[in-house]
Write a protein that holds these residues in place. Structure first.
Motif, PDB file in Angstrom:
ATOM      1  N   HIS A 227       7.981   2.726  -7.513  1.00  0.00           N
ATOM      2  CA  HIS A 227       7.056   3.532  -8.298  1.00  0.00           C
ATOM      3  C   HIS A 227       5.626   3.207  -7.887  1.00  0.00           C
ATOM      4  O   HIS A 227       5.290   2.048  -7.682  1.00  0.00           O
ATOM      5  N   CYS A 228       4.821   4.247  -7.732  1.00  0.00           N
ATOM      6  CA  CYS A 228       3.418   4.038  -7.409  1.00  0.00           C
ATOM      7  C   CYS A 228       2.586   4.319  -8.650  1.00  0.00           C
ATOM      8  O   CYS A 228       2.658   5.411  -9.207  1.00  0.00           O
ATOM      9  N   PHE A 229       1.781   3.330  -9.057  1.00  0.00           N
ATOM     10  CA  PHE A 229       0.937   3.522 -10.237  1.00  0.00           C
ATOM     11  C   PHE A 229      -0.317   4.324  -9.888  1.00  0.00           C
ATOM     12  O   PHE A 229      -1.059   4.723 -10.767  1.00  0.00           O
ATOM     13  N   GLY A 230      -0.521   4.528  -8.587  1.00  0.00           N
ATOM     14  CA  GLY A 230      -1.694   5.304  -8.179  1.00  0.00           C
ATOM     15  C   GLY A 230      -1.418   6.795  -8.208  1.00  0.00           C
ATOM     16  O   GLY A 230      -2.161   7.574  -8.803  1.00  0.00           O
ATOM     17  N   CYS A 231      -0.329   7.222  -7.580  1.00  0.00           N
ATOM     18  CA  CYS A 231      -0.087   8.657  -7.474  1.00  0.00           C
ATOM     19  C   CYS A 231       1.154   9.095  -8.253  1.00  0.00           C
ATOM     20  O   CYS A 231       1.467  10.274  -8.311  1.00  0.00           O
ATOM     21  N   GLY A 232       1.872   8.137  -8.828  1.00  0.00           N
ATOM     22  CA  GLY A 232       2.989   8.502  -9.689  1.00  0.00           C
ATOM     23  C   GLY A 232       4.300   8.778  -8.973  1.00  0.00           C
ATOM     24  O   GLY A 232       5.294   9.120  -9.601  1.00  0.00           O
TER      25      GLY A 232
ATOM     26  N   LEU B  87       0.849  -1.189   0.000  1.00  0.00           N
ATOM     27  CA  LEU B  87       0.000   0.000   0.000  1.00  0.00           C
ATOM     28  C   LEU B  87       0.887   1.244   0.000  1.00  0.00           C
ATOM     29  O   LEU B  87       1.820   1.349   0.790  1.00  0.00           O
ATOM     30  N   CYS B  88       0.580   2.172  -0.882  1.00  0.00           N
ATOM     31  CA  CYS B  88       1.439   3.344  -1.050  1.00  0.00           C
ATOM     32  C   CYS B  88       1.456   4.222   0.202  1.00  0.00           C
ATOM     33  O   CYS B  88       0.402   4.547   0.739  1.00  0.00           O
ATOM     34  N   PRO B  89       2.644   4.594   0.683  1.00  0.00           N
ATOM     35  CA  PRO B  89       2.703   5.464   1.857  1.00  0.00           C
ATOM     36  C   PRO B  89       2.450   6.932   1.508  1.00  0.00           C
ATOM     37  O   PRO B  89       2.352   7.760   2.391  1.00  0.00           O
ATOM     38  N   PHE B  90       2.356   7.240   0.222  1.00  0.00           N
ATOM     39  CA  PHE B  90       2.210   8.643  -0.169  1.00  0.00           C
ATOM     40  C   PHE B  90       0.777   9.028  -0.520  1.00  0.00           C
ATOM     41  O   PHE B  90       0.459  10.188  -0.661  1.00  0.00           O
ATOM     42  N   HIS B  91      -0.056   8.053  -0.762  1.00  0.00           N
ATOM     43  CA  HIS B  91      -1.468   8.387  -0.956  1.00  0.00           C
ATOM     44  C   HIS B  91      -2.323   7.292  -0.336  1.00  0.00           C
ATOM     45  O   HIS B  91      -1.837   6.204  -0.031  1.00  0.00           O
ATOM     46  N   ASN B  92      -3.594   7.623  -0.129  1.00  0.00           N
ATOM     47  CA  ASN B  92      -4.502   6.690   0.517  1.00  0.00           C
ATOM     48  C   ASN B  92      -5.025   5.686  -0.489  1.00  0.00           C
ATOM     49  O   ASN B  92      -5.581   6.073  -1.510  1.00  0.00           O
TER      50      ASN B  92
HETATM   51 ZN    ZN Z   1       0.908   6.359  -4.343  1.00  0.00          ZN
END
Ligand code: ZN
Length: 621
Positions: free
Chosen positions: A60-65, A39-44
C-alpha cells in the motif's frame, strides 16, 4: 482460451514472497515489524511511502493510495493482463501453472501462439549465446570481433546474451525440432524461411541468419522478441541480404518494429531525477553507454519510432536526451524524432558533438568513458534551439525571406505540442534563435495554425480516419463505448472478453486500460459486479471515469449491435495501418530488405480475410 485454476492462483500467492517480487523494481528497507518500505513505483516521491507487508502479501502506498498483491503489482508494473501476470510469476519462481480441465493446458499445442513464439525466442537466444561461447572457429571469430574490433568486454556479452549464428545456421533448426514447437510457431517466428507448401522438416527450416553476430532484442518486459544480426566476415555469399550491415527479424506475432526501443527493459528502471532517458541511434551505441555506466540509454529499432512507443516511454520518465551521430543523417533523424516527441509530451534536449561529423557516441564513450557525458550535457541544446539551428544554421546573415521560411518549418514542429503554454514558450524561443521580433513570430504562428485548421476542415472526413492519439478521457472512443456497455449490460462482458483480442485495445488511455482490466475479470469469471469495483480501480481518474459512466443513461437499445460496432472499429484500427504499410512496401519493392514479397502478399491476404470476416459476438458462456 486457457483458464488458470483458482487454486493455482492461491497457491502462487502463498508461495511467492511479495518482497521478492517488489524488490526487482523498488529498493526496500525495514520499516518496523515485518514491514518494508521504499520509494513508490507508481508516483514520484522523495521520501518512501510505499509499504510492503510480506506476511499479508499486500502493498500500500500512503502517497498515492495504490494497493494490491503480487499479481496486481506485476500487472501494473509490467503492463500484463491477469493470466499473463500469473504465468510470468510462475515462470520466474519455478511454480507450474495449472489450467482448468478442457480450457486448454500449457502443452505446446494449446499455448497461445504468442507465448509459444516467445518461448521459441528464448531457445534461440540460448542457442546463439552458446554458439558465441563455443570453443570452435565460429565462436572464436565472433568473440574476437566483439572484444578486438568492437572493443567490448566479454562480460557485456554475457550480460546481454550476445550470440552467434554460424555460416550454415543449421544448428538452430535442430534445436527447434528437439523442442517440438508447433508448425505455426515455426512458420511465423521469423527465424526461418520456409516454403509455403513445404512439410516442416529439418531441411525445410532454412535459417534467416547465417554467419552473423546476434543481438537479442527484448521488449519492455525483458522478453526476447527478435534479433538484430550484424554482418561479419563469416556472412556467406548467398545470404539474400549479404550486403546489409544489419538484418532484423521481420515483424512477427510478438515483434512490431516501430513498437520497440532497444534496452527499454533495463533503462526504465534506471531513469529518475537527473537521470533522463538517452536516445542513441543504434543498439551498439546503447550497449556502449551501458558499458561505461550510462544505464538509461535506449535505441530505436531501425529508423522507425512511433508515437505509441514514445507514449510508453513517457510512462516511465518524461525527460529524454537525444544523442545521435553528428553526421547529417543523424541530425535529420533527430529532427524527425522531435515532432513525435513533442506530441507524446516528452521534454527533449539534444546532445550534440562538436567536430567533423566523424565522432559518434560509441567512439566518444569508448575513448573517454562516462566523463564525456557530463561534457556533452553541459552543451546540450533545447528542442527549439536544435530545431532552429537545423533549419537555419546562420540566422545572423539570413534574409527576411529565409528566416520566415525557417520559422514556418519550426512552426510545423511546434504545432505538435499539446500544451498552449509550451507552445507559446517555444514561439518565444524560436523568435530569439531566428532573430525575429517576438510579436511578429506570435502573429505568424497564429496565422499558421488558422491556415492549418482551415485545411483540416476542408479535407473530406473520410480521408482523415487516423485516430487522434491524445483523445481526452471524455471522447467517444470505441473503448469508452464498450466500457459503458460492460457496466450497463453486464451479461455482455464475458462474450465480449472472448471476442476481443487484448492487443486491439489502446492501453494508453484510462478507458482502454479499464476495459482491458474489466474484460480480464469477465474472462476468468471473476467479475465482481458493477457495484463492487473498488478493488479493480486504481487511480482517481479511473474512479471518476467509472462513476460518470455509471451515471450515464446509455442511449442505445440494442447492446449486441453496439458491441459489434465497437469490435469492428477496434479491428479496423488494429489491422488497417499494417495493411497500408504492406501496400506501401509492395509498391516499393526495394525499400524494405527485411520482408520478402511472398510473405507480404500472404500477410496481406490474411489481413483482408480478417477485415472481411463478419463480426459475431461469441456465444454467451
Ligand atoms: Zn505511490
Amino acid at each position: 482460451m486457457p483458464v488458470i485454476k483458482p487454486t493455482c492462483v492461491r497457491d502462487l500467492k502463498l508461495r511467492v514472497n511479495l518482497a521478492d517480487v517488489v524488490s526487482r523494481m523498488v529498493t526496500l528497507r525495514k520499516a518496523g515489524g515485518a514491514r518494508l518500505k521504499g520509494l513508490c513505483p507508481f508516483h514520484n516521491e522523495k521520501t518512501p511511502s510505499f509499504n510492503v507487508d510480506p506476511d499479508k502479501g499486500y502493498y500500500h502506498c500512503f502517497g498515492c493510495g495504490k494497493s494490491g498483491d503480487i499479481i496486481s503489482f506485476v500487472r501494473e508494473t509490467e503492463q500484463l493482463n491477469f493470466s499473463e501476470a500469473v504465468e510470468a510469476l510462475g515462470k520466474r519462481f519455478g511454480i507450474p501453472i495449472e489450467y482448468e480441465e478442457g480450457s486448454g493446458g500449457p502443452s505446446n499445442a494449446d499455448r497461445t501462439l504468442r507465448q509459444e513464439v516467445f518461448d521459441l525466442h528464448d531457445v534461440a537466444a540460448e542457442h546463439f549465446y552458446q554458439a558465441f561461447k563455443a570453443k570452435d572457429p565460429t565462436g572464436e571469430a565472433m568473440r574476437a570481433l566483439w572484444t578486438e574490433k568492437r572493443r567490448f568486454a566479454p562480460e557485456l556479452a554475457d550480460e546481454f546474451k550476445i550470440g552467434a549464428a554460424d555460416a550454415t545456421g543449421s544448428g538452430l533448426g535442430a534445436a527447434m525440432m528437439r523442442r517440438k514447437f508447433s508448425e505455426e510457431a515455426l512458420r511465423r517466428c521469423g527465424l526461418f524461411f520456409i516454403y509455403d507448401d513445404a512439410q516442416i522438416t529439418l531441411q525445410s527450416l532454412r535459417p534467416r541468419f547465417r554467419g552473423r553476430l546476434m543481438i537479442p532484442i527484448r521488449d519492455h518486459q525483458g522478453r526476447v522478441c527478435a534479433f538484430t544480426a550484424r554482418q561479419t566476415d563469416l556472412t556467406p555469399e548467398d545470404d539474400p541480404a549479404k550486403d546489409a550491415k544489419y538484418v532484423n527479424s521481420p515483424e512477427t506475432p510478438i515483434f512490431t518494429k516501430g513498437n520497440l526501443l532497444f534496452n527499454l527493459d533495463r533503462a526504465r528502471t534506471a531513469v529518475g531525477e537527473g537521470k533522463p532517458f538517452v536516445m542513441v541511434e543504434g543498439q551498439l551505441d546503447a550497449l556502449r553507454c551501458w558499458s561505461v555506466g550510462l544505464k538509461t540509454a535506449i535505441a530505436p529499432q531501425g529508423t522507425s519510432i512511433t508515437e505509441s512507443q514514445l507514449v510508453l516511454l513517457r510512462r516511465y520518465h518524461t525527460k529524454v536526451e537525444c544523442f545521435f551521430d553528428s553526421d547529417s543523417a543523424g541530425q535529420k533523424a533527430a529532427l524527425r524524432f522531435l515532432p513525435m516527441a513533442l506530441k507524446a509530451g516528452l521534454e527533449l534536449r539534444f546532445l550534440t558533438l562538436a567536430g567533423d561529423g566523424k565522432v559518434d557516441p560509441d567512439l566518444l564513450f569508448l575513448e573517454r568513458g562516462i566523463a564525456a557525458y557530463d561534457e556533452v550535457r553541459a552543451g546540450a541544446k533545447s528542442a527549439m534551439q536544435f530545431a532552429c539551428r537545423a533549419t537555419l544554421p546562420d540566422p545572423m546573415t539570413a534574409s527576411a525571406e529565409l528566416k520566415s521560411r525557417a520559422a514556418q518549418t519550426v512552426f510545423e514542429i511546434i504545432a505538435n505540442a499539446e500544451s498552449e503554454v509550451t507552445r507559446s514558450e517555444f514561439i518565444n524561443e524560436t523568435a530569439s534563435h531566428l532573430r525575429l521580433p517576438i510579436a511578429a513570430a506570435q502573429k505568424d504562428f497564429q496565422a499558421f495554425m488558422q491556415r492549418q485548421s482551415r485545411q483540416a476542415a476542408a479535407r473530406p472526413t473520410a480521408a482523415a480516419p487516423d485516430p487522434a492519439p491524445a483523445a481526452p478521457q471524455t471522447a467517444h472512443t470505441p473503448e469508452r463505448d464498450l466500457l459503458l456497455l460492460c457496466l450497463h449490460f453486464e451479461t455482455i462482458g464475458k462474450p465480449l472478453s472472448v471476442s476481443l483480442p487484448h492487443d486491439w485495445i489502446d492501453l494508453s488511455h484510462p478507458a482502454g486500460a479499464l476495459l482491458n482490466r474489466f474484460l480480464g475479470e469477465f474472462e476468468h469469471d471473476l467479475w465482481p459486479g458493477k457495484d463492487h469495483l473498488d478493488n479493480l480501480l486504481e487511480t482517481d481518474a479511473e474512479r471518476a471515469m467509472v462513476a460518470s459512466l455509471l451515471f450515464e443513461t446509455p442511449g442505445f437499445e440494442d447492446p449486441i449491435k453496439v458491441a459489434h460496432e465497437g469490435l469492428r472499429l477496434l479491428r479496423g484500427r488494429a489491422l488497417e495501418p499494417r495493411l497500408r504499410q504492406i501496400e506501401l512496401a509492395l509498391a516499393n519493392p526495394h525499400a524494405d530488405i527485411e520482408s520478402d514479397p511472398i510473405s507480404l502478399l500472404k500477410e496481406r491476404s490474411e489481413l483482408h480475410r480478417l477485415l472481411r470476416q463478419p463480426i459475431v459476438l461469441a456465444a454467451s458462456a
